[in-house]
Design a protein around this motif. Structure first.
Motif, PDB file in Angstrom:
ATOM      1  N   ARG A 197      21.510 -18.179 -48.333  1.00  0.00           N
ATOM      2  CA  ARG A 197      21.013 -17.024 -47.575  1.00  0.00           C
ATOM      3  C   ARG A 197      22.092 -16.512 -46.617  1.00  0.00           C
ATOM      4  O   ARG A 197      22.291 -15.296 -46.490  1.00  0.00           O
TER       5      ARG A 197
ATOM      6  N   TYR B 222      25.310 -16.784 -47.055  1.00  0.00           N
ATOM      7  CA  TYR B 222      26.339 -16.175 -47.885  1.00  0.00           C
ATOM      8  C   TYR B 222      25.991 -14.724 -48.222  1.00  0.00           C
ATOM      9  O   TYR B 222      26.819 -13.822 -48.080  1.00  0.00           O
ATOM     10  N   TRP B 223      24.758 -14.487 -48.658  1.00  0.00           N
ATOM     11  CA  TRP B 223      24.354 -13.128 -49.008  1.00  0.00           C
ATOM     12  C   TRP B 223      24.251 -12.230 -47.774  1.00  0.00           C
ATOM     13  O   TRP B 223      24.507 -11.029 -47.850  1.00  0.00           O
ATOM     14  N   THR B 224      23.922 -12.819 -46.640  1.00  0.00           N
ATOM     15  CA  THR B 224      23.931 -12.043 -45.391  1.00  0.00           C
ATOM     16  C   THR B 224      25.354 -11.645 -45.039  1.00  0.00           C
ATOM     17  O   THR B 224      25.593 -10.517 -44.584  1.00  0.00           O
TER      18      THR B 224
ATOM     19  N   ILE C 191      27.821 -11.144 -47.168  1.00  0.00           N
ATOM     20  CA  ILE C 191      28.205 -10.080 -48.108  1.00  0.00           C
ATOM     21  C   ILE C 191      27.609  -8.741 -47.659  1.00  0.00           C
ATOM     22  O   ILE C 191      28.308  -7.718 -47.613  1.00  0.00           O
ATOM     23  N   ALA C 192      26.326  -8.736 -47.315  1.00  0.00           N
ATOM     24  CA  ALA C 192      25.658  -7.492 -46.904  1.00  0.00           C
ATOM     25  C   ALA C 192      26.260  -6.950 -45.612  1.00  0.00           C
ATOM     26  O   ALA C 192      26.528  -5.746 -45.503  1.00  0.00           O
ATOM     27  N   MET C 193      26.481  -7.828 -44.633  1.00  0.00           N
ATOM     28  CA  MET C 193      27.047  -7.382 -43.354  1.00  0.00           C
ATOM     29  C   MET C 193      28.475  -6.864 -43.538  1.00  0.00           C
ATOM     30  O   MET C 193      28.868  -5.886 -42.896  1.00  0.00           O
TER      31      MET C 193
ATOM     32  N   ALA D 206      29.693  -5.427 -46.237  1.00  0.00           N
ATOM     33  CA  ALA D 206      29.578  -4.113 -46.884  1.00  0.00           C
ATOM     34  C   ALA D 206      29.163  -3.046 -45.872  1.00  0.00           C
ATOM     35  O   ALA D 206      29.726  -1.937 -45.846  1.00  0.00           O
ATOM     36  N   ILE D 207      28.199  -3.362 -45.023  1.00  0.00           N
ATOM     37  CA  ILE D 207      27.740  -2.400 -44.017  1.00  0.00           C
ATOM     38  C   ILE D 207      28.838  -2.135 -42.993  1.00  0.00           C
ATOM     39  O   ILE D 207      29.026  -0.986 -42.556  1.00  0.00           O
TER      40      ILE D 207
END
Length: 196
Positions: A39, A41-43, A45-47, A49-50
């Motif tokens: 979780r 790791y995917w946070t 990646i998302a942060m 990108a944003i």
């Protein structure tokens, strides 16, 4: 004497505490940590990108007001602070192996839980405050030509979203993670006591 024999038979008849399987406990702990690190790791990646998107908006779009640029910079810096915090927590959890030294791993997990609880408690509110401020400054120019109902709808939606995440979503997310950590720590403590 008869009472003593009866007492001994009752005492010996008591169920013994369950002995934990080392392999099973370590497998469960690894699974729990993997769930949390996935979780995180995917946070990350998302942060990331944003943050890249906010960087592009800040430095490649022209705005009429410096207030808009300041708003986006506040959002960008806040996201980078949060990203660095998440990356730090990800590295703390993923760099240790429970099988090498379970006692040291347990101490590290307890320290991580204590630190995370303290940091997330106050940082989350600073994060929400800075993001709200940045978005309010950003929308000052972006919504300047919009109608009053649309402005009210936009600001109202942002306020509702931040209230929802602060008072509903945040407690449930962190409670869930806290319960997972407590369960893993409890299993490791019981395993350690079994061998002491």
């Amino acid at each position: 004497m008869k009472d003593f024999d009866h007492l001994m038979s009752v005492w010996q008849g008591q169920p013994k505490p369950d002995q934990l399987s080392v392999d099973e406990v370590l497998k469960q702990v690894k699974k729990g940590i993997r769930s949390i690190t996935t979780r995180l790791y995917w946070t990350i990646i998302a942060m990331a990108a944003i943050a890249v998107f906010a960087f592009v908006v800040t430095f490649f779009l022209a705005f009429n007001s410096w207030v808009t640029t300041v708003g986006i910079l506040i959002v960008l810096v806040t996201m980078l602070m949060y990203l660095s915090l998440i990356v730090r927590h990800y590295h703390i959890l993923s760099k240790r192996d429970a099988t090498l030294n379970p006692s040291e791993y347990l101490d590290g997990l307890k320290a991580y839980q204590k630190t995370r609880t303290k940091i997330i408690g106050w940082f989350y509110y600073i994060y929400i405050l800075l993001i709200s401020t940045g978005l309010a400054l950003y929308f000052a120019e972006v919504l300047s030509t919009s109608s009053l109902p649309f402005k009210l709808l936009t600001y109202g939606s942002i306020i509702i979203w931040f209230l929802f995440t602060t008072f509903y979503l945040k407690p449930r997310m962190f409670k869930n993670e806290e319960e997972k950590l407590n369960l893993m720590i409890d299993r490791l403590v019981r395993l350690k006591e079994q061998f002491d």
